[in-house]
Design a protein around this motif. Sequence first.
Motif, PDB file in Angstrom:
ATOM      1  N   ILE A 181     -14.970   6.785   2.877  1.00 36.43           N
ATOM      2  CA  ILE A 181     -14.329   7.463   1.745  1.00 36.43           C
ATOM      3  C   ILE A 181     -14.800   6.816   0.452  1.00 36.43           C
ATOM      4  O   ILE A 181     -14.577   5.620   0.231  1.00 36.43           O
ATOM      5  CB  ILE A 181     -12.791   7.418   1.840  1.00 36.43           C
ATOM      6  N   GLY A 182     -15.429   7.604  -0.374  1.00 36.73           N
ATOM      7  CA  GLY A 182     -15.963   7.114  -1.643  1.00 36.73           C
ATOM      8  C   GLY A 182     -17.209   7.917  -1.977  1.00 36.73           C
ATOM      9  O   GLY A 182     -17.676   8.694  -1.144  1.00 36.73           O
ATOM     10  N   ALA A 219      -4.117  -5.038  -1.866  1.00 37.75           N
ATOM     11  CA  ALA A 219      -3.528  -3.735  -2.200  1.00 37.75           C
ATOM     12  C   ALA A 219      -3.747  -3.402  -3.675  1.00 37.75           C
ATOM     13  O   ALA A 219      -3.189  -2.442  -4.186  1.00 37.75           O
ATOM     14  CB  ALA A 219      -2.042  -3.721  -1.861  1.00 37.75           C
ATOM     15  N   TYR A 220      -4.558  -4.205  -4.356  1.00 37.49           N
ATOM     16  CA  TYR A 220      -4.941  -3.981  -5.768  1.00 37.49           C
ATOM     17  C   TYR A 220      -3.753  -4.041  -6.706  1.00 37.49           C
ATOM     18  O   TYR A 220      -3.720  -3.390  -7.730  1.00 37.49           O
ATOM     19  CB  TYR A 220      -5.689  -2.649  -5.915  1.00 37.49           C
ATOM     20  N   TRP A 221      -2.758  -4.803  -6.345  1.00 35.03           N
ATOM     21  CA  TRP A 221      -1.585  -4.950  -7.196  1.00 35.03           C
ATOM     22  C   TRP A 221      -1.604  -6.376  -7.725  1.00 35.03           C
ATOM     23  O   TRP A 221      -1.533  -7.327  -6.946  1.00 35.03           O
ATOM     24  CB  TRP A 221      -0.320  -4.671  -6.371  1.00 35.03           C
ATOM     25  N   PRO A 252      -6.145  -0.746   3.177  1.00 36.72           N
ATOM     26  CA  PRO A 252      -6.318  -0.279   1.793  1.00 36.72           C
ATOM     27  C   PRO A 252      -7.642   0.460   1.563  1.00 36.72           C
ATOM     28  O   PRO A 252      -7.818   1.085   0.536  1.00 36.72           O
ATOM     29  CB  PRO A 252      -6.299  -1.569   0.967  1.00 36.72           C
ATOM     30  N   ARG A 253      -8.572   0.333   2.508  1.00 28.51           N
ATOM     31  CA  ARG A 253      -9.861   0.994   2.353  1.00 28.51           C
ATOM     32  C   ARG A 253     -10.220   1.730   3.629  1.00 28.51           C
ATOM     33  O   ARG A 253      -9.820   1.323   4.721  1.00 28.51           O
ATOM     34  CB  ARG A 253     -10.958  -0.048   2.075  1.00 28.51           C
ATOM     35  N   GLY A 307      -1.195  -0.188  -6.562  1.00 28.14           N
ATOM     36  CA  GLY A 307      -2.554  -0.536  -6.959  1.00 28.14           C
ATOM     37  C   GLY A 307      -3.484   0.652  -7.103  1.00 28.14           C
ATOM     38  O   GLY A 307      -4.678   0.461  -7.310  1.00 28.14           O
ATOM     39  N   TYR A 338      -0.202   6.482   3.075  1.00 28.67           N
ATOM     40  CA  TYR A 338       0.332   5.298   3.757  1.00 28.67           C
ATOM     41  C   TYR A 338       1.788   5.446   4.196  1.00 28.67           C
ATOM     42  O   TYR A 338       2.177   4.954   5.246  1.00 28.67           O
ATOM     43  CB  TYR A 338       0.151   4.056   2.871  1.00 28.67           C
ATOM     44  N   ASP A 380     -10.676   6.318  -9.241  1.00 30.74           N
ATOM     45  CA  ASP A 380     -11.261   5.709  -8.055  1.00 30.74           C
ATOM     46  C   ASP A 380     -10.488   6.162  -6.830  1.00 30.74           C
ATOM     47  O   ASP A 380      -9.483   5.557  -6.444  1.00 30.74           O
ATOM     48  CB  ASP A 380     -11.260   4.188  -8.158  1.00 30.74           C
ATOM     49  N   ARG A 417      -5.583   3.586  -8.716  1.00 34.18           N
ATOM     50  CA  ARG A 417      -6.116   3.706 -10.064  1.00 34.18           C
ATOM     51  C   ARG A 417      -6.789   5.071 -10.216  1.00 34.18           C
ATOM     52  O   ARG A 417      -7.573   5.471  -9.347  1.00 34.18           O
ATOM     53  CB  ARG A 417      -7.137   2.604 -10.325  1.00 34.18           C
ATOM     54  N   THR A 454     -15.555   1.025 -10.841  1.00 31.43           N
ATOM     55  CA  THR A 454     -16.223   2.264 -11.237  1.00 31.43           C
ATOM     56  C   THR A 454     -16.999   2.029 -12.526  1.00 31.43           C
ATOM     57  O   THR A 454     -16.750   1.064 -13.259  1.00 31.43           O
ATOM     58  CB  THR A 454     -15.202   3.388 -11.477  1.00 31.43           C
ATOM     59  N   THR A 459       0.834  -1.204   0.000  1.00 30.65           N
ATOM     60  CA  THR A 459       0.000   0.000   0.000  1.00 30.65           C
ATOM     61  C   THR A 459       0.867   1.251   0.000  1.00 30.65           C
ATOM     62  O   THR A 459       0.534   2.249  -0.630  1.00 30.65           O
ATOM     63  CB  THR A 459      -0.944   0.015   1.220  1.00 30.65           C
ATOM     64  N   SER A 490     -11.437   6.073  -3.817  1.00 32.87           N
ATOM     65  CA  SER A 490     -11.698   5.313  -2.592  1.00 32.87           C
ATOM     66  C   SER A 490     -10.740   4.135  -2.448  1.00 32.87           C
ATOM     67  O   SER A 490     -10.691   3.470  -1.435  1.00 32.87           O
ATOM     68  CB  SER A 490     -13.143   4.806  -2.588  1.00 32.87           C
ATOM     69  N   ARG A 491      -9.968   3.902  -3.488  1.00 28.76           N
ATOM     70  CA  ARG A 491      -8.988   2.816  -3.482  1.00 28.76           C
ATOM     71  C   ARG A 491      -7.673   3.375  -2.955  1.00 28.76           C
ATOM     72  O   ARG A 491      -7.176   4.368  -3.462  1.00 28.76           O
ATOM     73  CB  ARG A 491      -8.829   2.346  -4.924  1.00 28.76           C
ATOM     74  N   LEU A 492      -7.116   2.770  -1.895  1.00 28.76           N
ATOM     75  CA  LEU A 492      -5.881   3.258  -1.266  1.00 28.76           C
ATOM     76  C   LEU A 492      -5.941   4.771  -1.019  1.00 28.76           C
ATOM     77  O   LEU A 492      -5.137   5.521  -1.561  1.00 28.76           O
ATOM     78  CB  LEU A 492      -4.664   2.914  -2.139  1.00 28.76           C
ATOM     79  N   PRO A 493      -6.902   5.200  -0.197  1.00 30.83           N
ATOM     80  CA  PRO A 493      -7.144   6.642  -0.065  1.00 30.83           C
ATOM     81  C   PRO A 493      -6.253   7.350   0.963  1.00 30.83           C
ATOM     82  O   PRO A 493      -6.324   8.570   1.067  1.00 30.83           O
ATOM     83  CB  PRO A 493      -8.604   6.689   0.408  1.00 30.83           C
ATOM     84  N   LEU A 494      -5.411   6.639   1.701  1.00 26.91           N
ATOM     85  CA  LEU A 494      -4.712   7.268   2.828  1.00 26.91           C
ATOM     86  C   LEU A 494      -3.250   7.548   2.481  1.00 26.91           C
ATOM     87  O   LEU A 494      -2.695   6.945   1.563  1.00 26.91           O
ATOM     88  CB  LEU A 494      -4.793   6.353   4.059  1.00 26.91           C
TER      89      LEU A 494
END
Lengths: 187, 398
Positions: B235-236, B140-142, B230-231, A112, A125, A117, A114, B245, A107, A119-123
């Motif tokens: 938030i969103g 982690a979307y990787w 990761p979330r 990852g 880190y 979006d 994108r 999306t 993270t 809301s994906r990995l929003p912090l």
Amino acid sequence: MPGREAKELTKKSRRLRRVPYGVHAAYGTGAALILFGAAGMVAESHDTDPAGWAMWVGGAVLAHDLVLAPLVLLAGVLLGRLPYGLREPLRVAAIIAGCLTVVALPTVLGLGTRAGDASRLPLPYGRNLLTVVTAVAAAALLYALVRHGRRSRGRSAPRQPRPPGRSDFRTSANLRTSGKRGRGDAR
Amino acid sequence: MVRALHRLTAAAAAAGPKASSGFSSRLHDPRVAARLGIWLGASFTSAFVTGLISHFMQQPPGWLLWPSRPVSLYRVTQGLHVIGGLATIPLLLAKLWTVYPKLWQWPPVRSVRNAARRAPTLLLVGGALFQLAGGLFNIAYWYPFPFFFPAAHYWTSYLVMGALVIHVANERGKILDSGAPPLPERHSGAEDGLSRRGFFGAVAGACGLVVATTAGETVTPVTGTAVLAPRRPGIGPQGLPVNRTAVSAGVVTLPALAGGARTAERQWRLEVGGAVERRLSLSLSDLRALPRHTARLPISCVEGWSAEGEWAGVRLRDVLGRAGVRDDATVLVESMQRGGRYRSSEVDPPHWRDPLTLLALELNGEPLALDHGYPCRLIAPNRPGVMQTKWVGALVVR
């Protein structure tokens, strides 16, 4: 009494002989699970890509055994060179911080993320990991400092004098080696 | 047999970590390894069970009907799977470090027996590293792998559990021993590494901190502590994270986003067909004219995070009732997405008959955001997020 001893031994060997039934059942179960997994892996090879899979499993082993583990051993050696009172707290802190870093790395690197979006990995880190790791290190140093203070006070008292730099260990081995430097978890 | 066992034990003792002289820490010790192994065994078993639940919820065999309650069952099992899996990483690393000297035993294979013993261990170590690293990358979307992760993760779990069962059988002596009072700390002579208690404390601390900094992505009361997750629930769009999306699903193109939403709304129809008494073609206003219901339900992602929303819309069973379906019918909910593995999802009777299962039109008091499935999405209790189909265009009854 040799007779009783022999009896004990027979009992022991009988116990040893009794164990394998369960063990064989375990071997059978384990082998069945492995065969089932392998069959599924092959049957769904369009999804599982067995060759790619094997590369990743082998790669994971090599990455751990030849990269990560030696790095940890090296860290152990380096931490072993610290002043004695710092070694234990900082080893504990290093284990905690190191594990957390490994877990957070994907993270933190943000591979990852994108576009489109949020809301994906929003912090943030990297910053968050640094904060937590700093807090862990600070806690370890504080602990070492408090312990050192308590030791020094203990030393000034006339009774129960303590050798300098003695650790918490309940063994005499540490007393003998407390002055030695440079021996970490590995050489 | 007994003699062979004795010989084996003696060989193991001689080959014990202490025999390879380079490693000085007293923690390269069978009891330490066994203690960590017990915890690892428990966590891998938990991950196996929760993983099977997730797999068979998504691909149920014909004879299996999942209940729609408790509402948050999947949220809990999958949270346990992912957060527990993350907490297993320090455990596995600690265990591998403890037994690391054994890796370099010389010669690498002493006998056929020894080889038969080491082979499952190699599979266990490789498989365990693969499962944890793969899972970590995945949440982690990787996706750097050449395989479809869920399939590889699923089939590898059987390999790992099989190797684990064999390993436990092989090491049963050490496992039983690990409960005995500890050996004196100084048995290995002079060294100044961590004490056993310090080591276990550090590993427990690492596991605890991993949980503390990630669990908030699904345990909503402690959301703020999930600084490494990761979330972040909240938030969103409309306060809810999004996995797919509208643009990435190909439901809309970027230029369409700029203007055409209203036109699309007029054109949109929900087609209800298949094994029904009468086919329906409902416009958005037709749906809005049906009894409106609200439900507070979580999106529970297979990646471990979950977030609740206040959904409003029509009950799926009301729509199906109008079309006239059998009680034991299965409903295929189809998205307007052109492709993708999760374009449609099956809804079995326990779920479509549940009054909480909605064709949602609103989220948290507003019409659904485009990324949440506007104009209409499925939301049901106790169901993986990938099966809460968005941008619903058709219901096919079977």
